[in-house]
Design a protein around this motif. Structure first.
Motif, PDB file in Angstrom:
ATOM      1  N   GLY A  32     100.140  44.932  75.028  1.00 50.30           N
ATOM      2  CA  GLY A  32      98.861  45.634  74.997  1.00 50.30           C
ATOM      3  C   GLY A  32      97.782  45.000  75.852  1.00 50.30           C
ATOM      4  N   ALA A  33      98.112  43.924  76.564  1.00 48.35           N
ATOM      5  CA  ALA A  33      97.109  43.249  77.394  1.00 48.35           C
ATOM      6  C   ALA A  33      96.920  43.985  78.718  1.00 48.35           C
ATOM      7  N   GLU A  34      95.676  44.079  79.149  1.00 44.45           N
ATOM      8  CA  GLU A  34      95.392  44.566  80.494  1.00 44.45           C
ATOM      9  C   GLU A  34      95.564  43.421  81.477  1.00 44.45           C
ATOM     10  N   ILE A  35      95.855  43.760  82.720  1.00 45.27           N
ATOM     11  CA  ILE A  35      95.990  42.751  83.764  1.00 45.27           C
ATOM     12  C   ILE A  35      94.978  43.047  84.858  1.00 45.27           C
ATOM     13  N   ALA A  36      94.167  42.052  85.164  1.00 43.76           N
ATOM     14  CA  ALA A  36      93.185  42.154  86.253  1.00 43.76           C
ATOM     15  C   ALA A  36      93.549  41.129  87.318  1.00 43.76           C
ATOM     16  N   ARG A  37      93.525  41.555  88.561  1.00 41.88           N
ATOM     17  CA  ARG A  37      93.854  40.650  89.663  1.00 41.88           C
ATOM     18  C   ARG A  37      92.593  40.319  90.451  1.00 41.88           C
ATOM     19  N   VAL A  38      92.377  39.026  90.658  1.00 39.06           N
ATOM     20  CA  VAL A  38      91.277  38.537  91.481  1.00 39.06           C
ATOM     21  C   VAL A  38      91.872  37.635  92.550  1.00 39.06           C
ATOM     22  N   THR A  39      91.056  37.275  93.521  1.00 38.15           N
ATOM     23  CA  THR A  39      91.517  36.380  94.591  1.00 38.15           C
ATOM     24  C   THR A  39      90.596  35.180  94.666  1.00 38.15           C
ATOM     25  N   LEU A  40      91.136  34.001  94.488  1.00 37.92           N
ATOM     26  CA  LEU A  40      90.401  32.754  94.681  1.00 37.92           C
ATOM     27  C   LEU A  40      91.285  31.826  95.507  1.00 37.92           C
ATOM     28  N   HIS A  41      90.848  31.555  96.729  1.00 38.49           N
ATOM     29  CA  HIS A  41      91.644  30.729  97.634  1.00 38.49           C
ATOM     30  C   HIS A  41      91.426  29.246  97.329  1.00 38.49           C
ATOM     31  N   VAL A  42      92.503  28.579  96.981  1.00 41.38           N
ATOM     32  CA  VAL A  42      92.444  27.158  96.648  1.00 41.38           C
ATOM     33  C   VAL A  42      92.298  26.358  97.937  1.00 41.38           C
ATOM     34  N   GLY A  43      91.307  25.462  97.952  1.00 39.10           N
ATOM     35  CA  GLY A  43      91.014  24.728  99.175  1.00 39.10           C
ATOM     36  C   GLY A  43      91.093  23.226  99.022  1.00 39.10           C
ATOM     37  N   LEU A  44      90.425  22.548  99.942  1.00 35.36           N
ATOM     38  CA  LEU A  44      90.492  21.094 100.038  1.00 35.36           C
ATOM     39  C   LEU A  44      90.005  20.399  98.776  1.00 35.36           C
ATOM     40  N   GLY A  45      89.018  20.986  98.093  1.00 34.73           N
ATOM     41  CA  GLY A  45      88.452  20.331  96.922  1.00 34.73           C
ATOM     42  C   GLY A  45      89.451  20.089  95.810  1.00 34.73           C
ATOM     43  N   THR A  46      90.584  20.808  95.823  1.00 29.85           N
ATOM     44  CA  THR A  46      91.576  20.659  94.764  1.00 29.85           C
ATOM     45  C   THR A  46      92.255  19.299  94.798  1.00 29.85           C
ATOM     46  N   PHE A  47      92.467  18.757  95.985  1.00 28.16           N
ATOM     47  CA  PHE A  47      93.241  17.516  96.078  1.00 28.16           C
ATOM     48  C   PHE A  47      92.539  16.416  96.865  1.00 28.16           C
ATOM     49  N   GLN A  48      91.373  16.698  97.431  1.00 26.07           N
ATOM     50  CA  GLN A  48      90.655  15.664  98.169  1.00 26.07           C
ATOM     51  C   GLN A  48      90.231  14.550  97.223  1.00 26.07           C
ATOM     52  N   PRO A  49      90.549  13.293  97.520  1.00 26.20           N
ATOM     53  CA  PRO A  49      90.152  12.196  96.627  1.00 26.20           C
ATOM     54  C   PRO A  49      88.638  12.133  96.457  1.00 26.20           C
ATOM     55  N   ILE A  50      88.200  11.768  95.246  1.00 27.08           N
ATOM     56  CA  ILE A  50      86.781  11.555  94.978  1.00 27.08           C
ATOM     57  C   ILE A  50      86.436  10.123  95.357  1.00 27.08           C
ATOM     58  N   ARG A  51      85.560   9.956  96.318  1.00 23.24           N
ATOM     59  CA  ARG A  51      85.254   8.622  96.836  1.00 23.24           C
ATOM     60  C   ARG A  51      83.994   8.019  96.213  1.00 23.24           C
ATOM     61  N   GLU A  52      83.153   8.845  95.620  1.00 20.13           N
ATOM     62  CA  GLU A  52      81.928   8.350  95.006  1.00 20.13           C
ATOM     63  C   GLU A  52      82.251   7.684  93.670  1.00 20.13           C
ATOM     64  N   ALA A 103      88.973  45.454  89.375  1.00 21.35           N
ATOM     65  CA  ALA A 103      89.060  44.400  88.355  1.00 21.35           C
ATOM     66  C   ALA A 103      87.774  44.264  87.553  1.00 21.35           C
ATOM     67  N   ARG A 104      86.636  44.597  88.137  1.00 25.75           N
ATOM     68  CA  ARG A 104      85.351  44.346  87.475  1.00 25.75           C
ATOM     69  C   ARG A 104      85.227  45.015  86.105  1.00 25.75           C
ATOM     70  N   PRO A 105      85.575  46.293  85.955  1.00 16.98           N
ATOM     71  CA  PRO A 105      85.420  46.895  84.626  1.00 16.98           C
ATOM     72  C   PRO A 105      86.267  46.207  83.562  1.00 16.98           C
ATOM     73  N   ARG A 106      87.393  45.629  83.941  1.00 18.43           N
ATOM     74  CA  ARG A 106      88.241  44.953  82.966  1.00 18.43           C
ATOM     75  C   ARG A 106      87.661  43.597  82.572  1.00 18.43           C
ATOM     76  N   LEU A 107      86.981  42.969  83.498  1.00 19.41           N
ATOM     77  CA  LEU A 107      86.372  41.677  83.199  1.00 19.41           C
ATOM     78  C   LEU A 107      85.041  41.853  82.487  1.00 19.41           C
ATOM     79  N   HIS A 108      84.293  42.895  82.839  1.00 20.95           N
ATOM     80  CA  HIS A 108      82.995  43.191  82.225  1.00 20.95           C
ATOM     81  C   HIS A 108      83.013  44.649  81.786  1.00 20.95           C
ATOM     82  N   PRO A 109      83.602  44.949  80.636  1.00 20.89           N
ATOM     83  CA  PRO A 109      83.745  46.347  80.209  1.00 20.89           C
ATOM     84  C   PRO A 109      82.396  47.008  79.991  1.00 20.89           C
ATOM     85  N   PRO A 110      82.292  48.314  80.245  1.00 20.62           N
ATOM     86  CA  PRO A 110      81.014  49.030  80.055  1.00 20.62           C
ATOM     87  C   PRO A 110      80.651  49.102  78.585  1.00 20.62           C
TER      88      PRO A 110
END
Length: 332
Positions: free
Chosen positions: A270-290, A309-316
């Motif tokens: 019974g779950a709805e499925i919403a697809r979004v796009t978020l591109h994983v970048g350098l921040g995921t694995f770049q070491p923290i130097r501070e 996808a918006r109506p499923r994430l924020h229903p009216p």
């Protein structure tokens, strides 16, 4: 966080969690005098009502009236993880990975496997999937006329045709602006600009479209804790089964365990499925130097939420202004 201590005489702070927070275990850049008797108890976390966040401080056992407040340090999060517990290859079955289930109401937990995931969904739930596709963005080559190895790790596309990128070049000190790295007969990389910590702006020079050249010559960008060369099988396994939009340089790993069958069972529950796009970048694995977390500046990542996808994430709103209730599960 435990029972609160009495407010100070200005009634602006409350002190929490004697004994449950570490001596330096909070966040913020606020300095203030603590003028409370605290009934003789040690207060280590301070909640600033005006800023809505924690600041870190330490009161000694005599419960002094002032405290020097300090920042959270990166070393506060250190822990030992034996290398023997870091898998170097995926399981034969995607959905066979272990899954820890926490029952918040009962305060209990149990070990399950990921294929059990659909049994925890109900009608009205919304399962959010990240459909970003991992690019073969690790390029191995050499300088013209030499055999010395140069690695170019493409981290963020700068143009829609994927011909210009932000990248990491190693060893970066040897590669100046205007120099090139030979990747294959069809592909070379030109350094166009320099940044810190090996970061470069590069241009792909190819006799074929850039994406086609990457698919042919690029390597799967396995994370640094996978200490083996990539294989042909990684092109399929280091990718979700619902990956569609190219742009990530690392997999949205929470989604790797889904199979088409598991997704079908999620919908059957019974779950709805919403697809979004978020591109994983350098921040995921770049070491923290501070050394202090307040000084950390993470890289940004691009995302897109479609009109579908918006109506499923924020229903009216429905009926008398009541929003239909949906629990949202984000899975990378």
């Amino acid at each position: 966080l435990g029972q609160s201590c009495p407010n100070n005489r200005n009634d602006r702070t409350q002190m929490f969690a004697r004994g449950e927070l570490r001596d330096y275990a909070a966040i913020g850049r606020v300095s203030r005098d603590l003028r409370s008797d605290n009934r003789g108890e040690d207060a280590r976390g301070v909640l600033d009502h005006r800023r809505g966040g924690f600041v870190a401080g330490r009161l000694n056992s005599e419960n002094s009236h002032s405290s020097s407040l300090v920042s959270v340090r990166l070393s506060d999060f250190d822990f030992h993880l034996p290398e023997s517990l870091i898998a170097q290859a995926p399981l034969a079955d995607r959905d066979g990975a272990r899954m820890l289930v926490l029952d918040r109401k009962a305060g209990t937990w149990q070990d399950c496997v990921f294929r059990d995931f659909p049994s925890y969904l109900s009608p009205g739930d919304c399962l959010v999937l990240n459909d970003s596709r991992v690019l073969p963005s690790r390029l191995l080559g050499h300088r013209p006329g030499t055999t010395g190895k140069i690695e170019v790790f493409l981290t963020k596309p700068l143009t829609s045709d994927f011909s210009q990128w932000e990248a990491l070049v190693k060893p970066g000190r040897k590669m100046g602006v205007g120099e090139t790295v030979v990747i294959s007969e069809e592909l070379s990389v030109e350094v166009m600009g320099r940044g810190e910590h090996g970061e470069r702006t590069v241009r792909l020079i190819s006799s074929v479209p850039a994406m086609a050249a990457l698919e042919k010559a690029g390597h799967v960008p396995l994370p640094p804790y996978i200490r083996r060369p990539d294989s042909a099988a990684d092109r399929e396994r280091y990718q979700t089964v619902f990956a569609a939009t190219p742009g990530s340089v690392a997999a949205p790993t929470a989604g790797l365990h889904f199979t088409p069958e598991v997704l079908q069972r999620c919908e059957a529950a019974g779950a709805e499925i919403a697809r979004v796009t978020l591109h994983v970048g350098l921040g995921t694995f770049q070491p923290i130097r501070e050394d202090t977390l307040e000084d950390v500046k993470l890289h940004t990542e691009s995302f897109e939420v479609s009109s579908a996808a918006r109506p499923r994430l924020h229903p009216p709103l429905e009926g008398e202004g009541q929003a239909s209730a949906k629990r949202t599960t984000g899975v990378g």
